[in-house]
Design an enzyme around this catalytic site. Structure first.
Site, PDB file in Angstrom:
ATOM      1  N   LYS A 270      -2.262  -8.141  -3.574  1.00  0.00           N
ATOM      2  CA  LYS A 270      -2.016  -7.657  -4.934  1.00  0.00           C
ATOM      3  C   LYS A 270      -2.100  -8.767  -5.987  1.00  0.00           C
ATOM      4  O   LYS A 270      -3.160  -9.267  -6.257  1.00  0.00           O
ATOM      5  CB  LYS A 270      -0.652  -6.951  -4.975  1.00  0.00           C
ATOM      6  CG  LYS A 270      -0.670  -5.673  -4.113  1.00  0.00           C
ATOM      7  CD  LYS A 270       0.447  -4.766  -4.463  1.00  0.00           C
ATOM      8  CE  LYS A 270       0.559  -3.601  -3.529  1.00  0.00           C
ATOM      9  NZ  LYS A 270      -0.032  -2.379  -4.035  1.00  0.00           N
TER      10      LYS A 270
ATOM     11  N   PHE B 154       7.289   0.033   3.643  1.00  0.00           N
ATOM     12  CA  PHE B 154       5.841   0.282   3.514  1.00  0.00           C
ATOM     13  C   PHE B 154       5.105  -1.016   3.800  1.00  0.00           C
ATOM     14  O   PHE B 154       5.343  -2.029   3.152  1.00  0.00           O
ATOM     15  CB  PHE B 154       5.491   0.781   2.107  1.00  0.00           C
ATOM     16  CG  PHE B 154       4.047   1.199   1.982  1.00  0.00           C
ATOM     17  CD1 PHE B 154       3.666   2.504   2.233  1.00  0.00           C
ATOM     18  CD2 PHE B 154       3.055   0.278   1.642  1.00  0.00           C
ATOM     19  CE1 PHE B 154       2.330   2.897   2.152  1.00  0.00           C
ATOM     20  CE2 PHE B 154       1.716   0.655   1.556  1.00  0.00           C
ATOM     21  CZ  PHE B 154       1.360   1.976   1.812  1.00  0.00           C
TER      22      PHE B 154
ATOM     23  N   THR C 209     -15.002 -10.816   9.356  1.00  0.00           N
ATOM     24  CA  THR C 209     -16.235 -11.298   8.718  1.00  0.00           C
ATOM     25  C   THR C 209     -15.955 -12.179   7.497  1.00  0.00           C
ATOM     26  O   THR C 209     -16.337 -13.341   7.458  1.00  0.00           O
ATOM     27  CB  THR C 209     -17.115 -10.106   8.280  1.00  0.00           C
ATOM     28  OG1 THR C 209     -17.385  -9.317   9.416  1.00  0.00           O
ATOM     29  CG2 THR C 209     -18.423 -10.589   7.657  1.00  0.00           C
TER      30      THR C 209
ATOM     31  N   ASP D 196       7.214  -9.368   4.214  1.00  0.00           N
ATOM     32  CA  ASP D 196       6.033  -8.790   3.560  1.00  0.00           C
ATOM     33  C   ASP D 196       6.237  -8.842   2.052  1.00  0.00           C
ATOM     34  O   ASP D 196       7.005  -8.075   1.474  1.00  0.00           O
ATOM     35  CB  ASP D 196       5.861  -7.343   4.044  1.00  0.00           C
ATOM     36  CG  ASP D 196       4.678  -6.639   3.374  1.00  0.00           C
ATOM     37  OD1 ASP D 196       4.119  -7.189   2.408  1.00  0.00           O
ATOM     38  OD2 ASP D 196       4.334  -5.523   3.811  1.00  0.00           O
TER      39      ASP D 196
HETATM   40  C1  LIG Z   1       4.861  -4.145   0.760  1.00  0.00           C
HETATM   41  C2  LIG Z   1       3.427  -3.719   0.965  1.00  0.00           C
HETATM   42  N1  LIG Z   1       2.787  -4.109   2.071  1.00  0.00           N
HETATM   43  C3  LIG Z   1       1.503  -3.767   2.299  1.00  0.00           C
HETATM   44  C4  LIG Z   1       0.799  -2.993   1.403  1.00  0.00           C
HETATM   45  C5  LIG Z   1      -0.631  -2.611   1.704  1.00  0.00           C
HETATM   46  O1  LIG Z   1      -1.504  -3.263   0.863  1.00  0.00           O
HETATM   47  P1  LIG Z   1      -3.013  -2.704   0.663  1.00  0.00           P
HETATM   48  O2  LIG Z   1      -2.870  -1.437  -0.098  1.00  0.00           O
HETATM   49  O3  LIG Z   1      -3.700  -3.800  -0.087  1.00  0.00           O
HETATM   50  O4  LIG Z   1      -3.579  -2.513   2.035  1.00  0.00           O
HETATM   51  C6  LIG Z   1       1.425  -2.566   0.223  1.00  0.00           C
HETATM   52  C7  LIG Z   1       0.687  -1.726  -0.751  1.00  0.00           C
HETATM   53  O5  LIG Z   1       1.220  -1.153  -1.636  1.00  0.00           O
HETATM   54  C8  LIG Z   1       2.783  -2.928   0.005  1.00  0.00           C
HETATM   55  O6  LIG Z   1       3.427  -2.524  -1.083  1.00  0.00           O
END
Ligand SMILES: Cc1ncc(COP(=O)(O)O)c(C=O)c1O
Length: 474
Positions: free
Chosen positions: A345, A205, A366, A314
């Site tokens: 987060k 994700f 922006t 990530d």
């Molecule tokens: C591993 C990971 N990357 C990216 C995201 C996306 O973050 P956002 O919801 O702030 O766009 C999440 C969100 O849960 C995530 O768990």
């Protein structure tokens, strides 16, 4: 008279303001432990009558399909979330894993922020100093540059762009586009818009914007009806537990996945869509808490090097301390773990660290983040250091995992595969129905029914495995 009402009102306001000031300065002297509630306290079923009423009201203005209950954030403290019906619940959900040190931490109730600058153009005077105090003070090994952004998806989306631009400059041997590059990009054609790809993993994700979504493969509901790119998707290892009993099988499984990664890189190069970058979570979170060993990640990093692809870790979900180290990739024990590490987060601001060579001057929007979040983050980091919270995570994570082991021994037909790093722990429940029932029962005992992995399980459209009617609509 009107003036006496105003006087009365301002006297009340002043009293309240004084109370707040007094309260903050008193509270600041207290430790978080003294500040917290001592346990859950349930007054109604959840959602209670006030939550239901508010859901109805908001339903007249916007979609409320995902709302579980309304909260009283002023009354929430530390790990305890208080709802509008006065139910105080242990919060294992932490606002989709985005709360680093609990609600209303005394160190954070300090300042107001009035102006929001366009950081890419007119940053405030203290911005470099605050970046150094906050984000750079926890920069991953080998990285001294950081780009702030607003959210997780926005961070990944821009990190992908940085990888593409880097890759194209490498191909050209310089960073000056040709006239053909410039004219073709305006009509979405190559060579200006090259056919590059990002390799991602099944179950991963990385967010819901278009580029990120092309690398997200946790649940169909996120992807349905949205056009996407033809980019390679590798299998993520499916480890068997307990790890000690399946060392050989797990090593074979990881080797199989790595082999597939190399095959895909070669195939996509042959297709004319070279893999500019590989993106991976150190622990797949939203896709169901899937772990792999440090050996897997080390080898994957080497494959990226070998094929000239950037390696993007990530840490939007794993960063900020929940695994017992500030970054989950620190568990791999590498000096050069990645080319890009994205976060959001618990870091309060989104953004990504990157190697010098991945600096792209065309990464821009922006706000480019929000400097007030860096101030909060600096304070959060102080608390994490002062209160040795990473050690605390490791210690309490062990207790948590021990508890999960005990439960799975006690209920072998219901529970399996207890696993975790720090407090980033998980256990598999036999089937969806049993899981939903356990979670709802837990909530009625004052434990909000979410997992740390976005797991608004069974109720919220964002993670239902089986989309409901409402999910499909919206
Ligand atoms: C591993 C990971 N990357 C990216 C995201 C996306 O973050 P956002 O919801 O702030 O766009 C999440 C969100 O849960 C995530 O768990």
């Amino acid at each position: 008279s009107a003036s006496s009402i105003i006087k009365q009102r301002s006297a009340t306001w002043l009293r309240q303001t004084n109370d707040i000031t007094l309260y903050v300065s008193k509270a600041a002297a207290k430790t978080q432990m003294e500040f917290e509630y001592d346990g859950p306290s349930m007054k109604t079923e959840v959602p209670g009558p006030r939550s239901k009423e508010l859901t109805k009201q908001l339903g007249e203005i916007q979609n409320v399909g995902a709302i579980n209950f309304f909260c009283n954030y002023e009354e929430s403290r530390g790990n305890y979330l208080v709802d509008v019906d006065g139910n105080r619940m242990l919060d294992v959900y932490t606002q989709i894993s985005s709360i680093p040190i609990g609600y209303n931490h005394p160190s954070l109730i300090k300042s107001a922020f009035v102006n929001r600058p366009a950081l890419g153009i007119m940053p405030p005077e203290n911005f470099p100093e605050k970046l150094a105090e906050s984000l750079l003070s926890v920069a991953p090994s080998g990285m001294s540059r950081v780009q702030t952004m607003a959210c997780g998806s926005c961070s990944n989306e821009n990190a992908y762009k940085a990888m593409f631009i880097w890759y194209r400059n490498k191909e050209r041997g310089h960073n000056i586009p040709s006239d053909e590059d410039v004219s073709s990009c305006m009509i979405n054609q190559s060579p200006g818009c090259p056919d590059f790809s990002i390799l991602s993993f099944m179950g991963g994700f990385h967010g819901r914007t278009m580029g990120c979504l092309a690398t997200t493969h946790s649940k169909a509901i996120h992807k349905l009806d949205v056009p996407s790119f033809d980019w390679p998707i590798a299998p993520f290892p499916k480890l068997k537990y307990p790890l000690e009993e399946f060392t050989r099988e797990n090593a074979q499984e990881e080797a199989r996945c790595l082999e597939e990664v190399e095959d895909l890189i070669v195939q996509w190069r042959q297709k004319g869509r070279p893999v500019a970058g590989i993106v991976i979570e150190p622990i797949q979170a939203e896709g169901g808490d899937n772990h792999a060993t440090p050996d897997f990640f080390k080898k994957l990093r080497n494959i990226a090097h070998k094929h000239g692809s950037a390696f993007h870790v990530d840490e939007v979900q794993t960063g900020g301390g929940a695994t017992g180290k500030f970054w989950a990739h620190e568990h791999w024990g590498m000096d050069d773990p990645a080319d890009i590490v994205s976060f959001s987060k618990k870091m309060l601001t989104g953004g990504f660290y990157h190697k010098d060579e991945l600096q792209a001057y065309r990464i821009f929007n922006t706000w480019m983040g929000d400097p007030s979040k860096n101030l909060f983050l600096a304070e959060v980091l102080n608390v994490i250091r002062r209160e040795n919270l990473l050690e605390e995570v490791t210690r309490s994570g062990k207790t948590l995992l021990q508890g999960l082991y005990q439960l799975q021994d006690q209920y072998p037909n219901l529970l399996s595969s207890a696993r975790g790093q720090g407090t980033f722990c998980a256990i598999d429940i036999r089937d969806d129905a049993t899981r939903n029932s356990i979670l709802l029962k837990a909530r009625d005992k004052g434990k909000t029914h979410y997992s740390h992995t976005d797991g608004l399980i069974g109720i919220c459209p964002c993670t239902n495995t089986q989309p409901t009617h409402t999910d499909m609509d919206g």
